[in-house]
Motif scaffolding. Sequence first.
Motif, mmCIF file in Angstrom:
data_model
loop_
_atom_site.group_PDB
_atom_site.id
_atom_site.type_symbol
_atom_site.label_atom_id
_atom_site.label_comp_id
_atom_site.label_asym_id
_atom_site.label_seq_id
_atom_site.Cartn_x
_atom_site.Cartn_y
_atom_site.Cartn_z
ATOM 1 N N THR A 153 0.969 -1.082 -0.371
ATOM 2 C CA THR A 153 -0.150 0.372 -0.241
ATOM 3 C C THR A 153 1.348 0.612 -0.041
ATOM 4 N N LEU A 154 0.884 2.108 -1.083
ATOM 5 C CA LEU A 154 1.244 3.662 -1.117
ATOM 6 C C LEU A 154 1.005 4.633 -1.596
ATOM 7 N N ALA A 155 0.332 5.815 -1.141
ATOM 8 C CA ALA A 155 0.105 6.735 -1.182
ATOM 9 C C ALA A 155 -1.470 6.067 -1.730
ATOM 10 N N GLY A 156 -2.003 5.426 -0.662
ATOM 11 C CA GLY A 156 -3.336 5.184 -0.903
ATOM 12 C C GLY A 156 -3.910 4.625 -2.159
ATOM 13 N N ARG A 157 -3.137 3.819 -2.467
ATOM 14 C CA ARG A 157 -3.012 2.731 -3.533
ATOM 15 C C ARG A 157 -1.906 1.126 -3.347
ATOM 16 N N THR A 158 -2.880 0.274 -4.113
ATOM 17 C CA THR A 158 -2.372 -1.002 -3.634
ATOM 18 C C THR A 158 -1.853 -1.822 -4.688
ATOM 19 N N LYS A 159 -1.147 -2.650 -5.035
ATOM 20 C CA LYS A 159 -1.097 -3.957 -5.149
ATOM 21 C C LYS A 159 -0.508 -5.548 -5.030
ATOM 22 N N ALA A 160 -0.772 -6.019 -5.194
ATOM 23 C CA ALA A 160 -0.545 -7.414 -4.790
ATOM 24 C C ALA A 160 1.096 -7.883 -5.330
ATOM 25 N N LEU A 161 1.494 -8.485 -4.415
ATOM 26 C CA LEU A 161 2.528 -8.465 -4.351
ATOM 27 C C LEU A 161 2.649 -10.340 -4.778
ATOM 28 N N ASP A 162 4.006 -10.727 -5.661
ATOM 29 C CA ASP A 162 3.855 -12.373 -5.925
ATOM 30 C C ASP A 162 4.837 -13.083 -4.466
#
Length: 395
Positions: A153-162
Amino acid sequence: MKAVRAHRPSLAAIVVAAGSSTRFGRDKLLMPFAGKPLICTTLEAVCQVPVRRLVLVCRPDDRAKMEKCVTQAALPRRVHVFLAIGGPTRAESVLNGLKMLADNGVSGQDWVLVHDGARPLVCRALLKRLLAARDTGDIVVPVIPVADSLWRTLAGRTKALDRRGVVAVQTPQFCRVATLQSAYLNSVASASFGDEAALIESTGGQVVTVEGDAQNMKVTMSGDAEIAEAAFSARARTVVGFGYDVHRFVSARPLILGGTRIVSELGLDGTSDADAVLHAVMDAVLGCAGVGDIGGMFPSSDGQFVGIDSAVLLGRVMADRRIRKLRIISADITIVAERPRLRDYQVPMQKRLAHLLGLRSTDVDVKVTGNDAIGWIGRGEGIAVLCVVTALRLR
């Protein structure tokens, strides 16, 4: 000319216990955990392998409390324990621990386990895996696979990680003393590394991993202690000890029950102060360990016990190495007496007993009953006490 004996590397340990427990909300290392402060379990766990010298690194304000915890822990006789004062960072705390080891005969060629004070559940099998991997790299660390999905989670945005190939790193971390000293002293940014493996890797050292243990959790958040305590209890066997004591009334003696002075015209007859409550408690505690009774431990024929405070005797029982291996978790006492009236003394006795046994007041129950005017107790000739103590004994 006398031959010079080669130094045989020995095993030492540093237990880091200088954190502030901010996320936990209170001092987690001193909180009750299966009948003792949590740090006691951690110290006992690390010493399941042949550690010779152990440094406990703590905050300055906790030193006296940690010294007491060391005496409560059931540590092997071979272990010499030293206390060191921690610093504001893990790096400073570990360095202070290393200095204490060096000041007490540990050489750079000896081995050291560095362990988090808040990991009380490290098992012998994991420790043996670490020791078996010695000399295969510069530092050996236990790891476990990451089971949960990972997101950034960074600057209100999320991204799935492997998460493939991602592992969680545990302690103890195991290496030669000289390797760790050199890494800390030669790195300009040692304070920024979260553990010893990351530091040694940053200096070009080789990190070797072994299989960790999912139960070797770190108590960090407020609910972790209950989970860890349940796991600890699952490794132990519940044991129960029963104690019974009886004394007749006599004149010209104070009445002491449960370590508490009772207002009474009569006291109890006996070699010591005749505290029937503490005598029953001691027998129950000894029963949990299966090591006899107070008659065998403190014979009435021995003059040193004449008039002695029974709280002193209980202290000796609790300090016995066979008893320190137990985790006493509760005490249930019933006093059978027609006189004097003891209702007003139940709470003071409960608090005093909890203090003497190292328990919370809620883990001790003191009940008072009469004998329905039946027999010698019913005639007010004396007092009887029954006690049941429950404890945990590691399998």
